[in-house]
Design an enzyme around this catalytic site. Sequence first.
Site, PDB file in Angstrom:
ATOM      1  N   ASP A 183      32.520  44.238  50.011  1.00 40.89           N
ATOM      2  CA  ASP A 183      33.740  44.135  49.208  1.00 40.89           C
ATOM      3  C   ASP A 183      34.496  45.448  49.326  1.00 40.89           C
ATOM      4  O   ASP A 183      33.893  46.519  49.495  1.00 40.89           O
ATOM      5  CB  ASP A 183      33.411  43.853  47.748  1.00 40.89           C
ATOM      6  N   ASP A 189      36.793  36.109  49.150  1.00 40.98           N
ATOM      7  CA  ASP A 189      36.922  35.793  47.726  1.00 40.98           C
ATOM      8  C   ASP A 189      38.328  35.319  47.397  1.00 40.98           C
ATOM      9  O   ASP A 189      38.517  34.349  46.655  1.00 40.98           O
ATOM     10  CB  ASP A 189      36.584  37.027  46.882  1.00 40.98           C
TER      11      ASP A 189
END
Length: 216
Positions: free
Chosen positions: A139, A158
């Site tokens: 991330d 995401d």
Amino acid sequence: MTAVRPDGPDTAVPKVGVGRRRAITILVSTALLVLLADIGTKQLALSNLTDGEPVRLLGGAVYLTLIRNSGAAFGLGSEYTWVFPLVTVGVVGWISWMATKLRSLPWAISLGLVLAGALGNFVDRIFRAPGPFLGHVVDMVSLFDPYGQTWPIFNLADSALVSGVILAILLELTGRQRDGTRIRGDSADKGAQSGAATAQDSDPEASSGTRDRDAT
């Protein structure tokens, strides 16, 4: 002979959609393009960002912060990393079932985004350290705070997953079906009839004139 459309709250209104083959092509193309973009941005993050050293962008609205996430949002489920690949398999199965009657362009895009989001993080779970089915997801995007205190740090997969789900919800709320038809209620017809009745009740002369014309 004139065909009469059945009235009811759940009347299916035919709508021109795309062919099933074209819809599947759009779904797969969307998923593939977003998946490749997700893999590319993660590789760029690993090559150019350093753990714990955020990069400030847009006056602090966005930060690039490299982390390796073993769980879900906010680090939830970090002790059950092996569960997430199984969830992905379920998502792929659901999309495959949805695609059996797919003839809608918006639904094809929605499902393609969801598929890309699921597969993007699935690739990390399988191929990244510490090992298969236990890999940590890369991330790198944090909003309004460099360490994910305002919103969990996320990646392109995401974003695609959330966007696809939101689009699917909007399609459901507006009655758009994956086979290209649209469900439309008869509330608008009832509203028009009610408005006409109210207007006649409030204008006795108009009602009287109508009765006179009918009598004539």
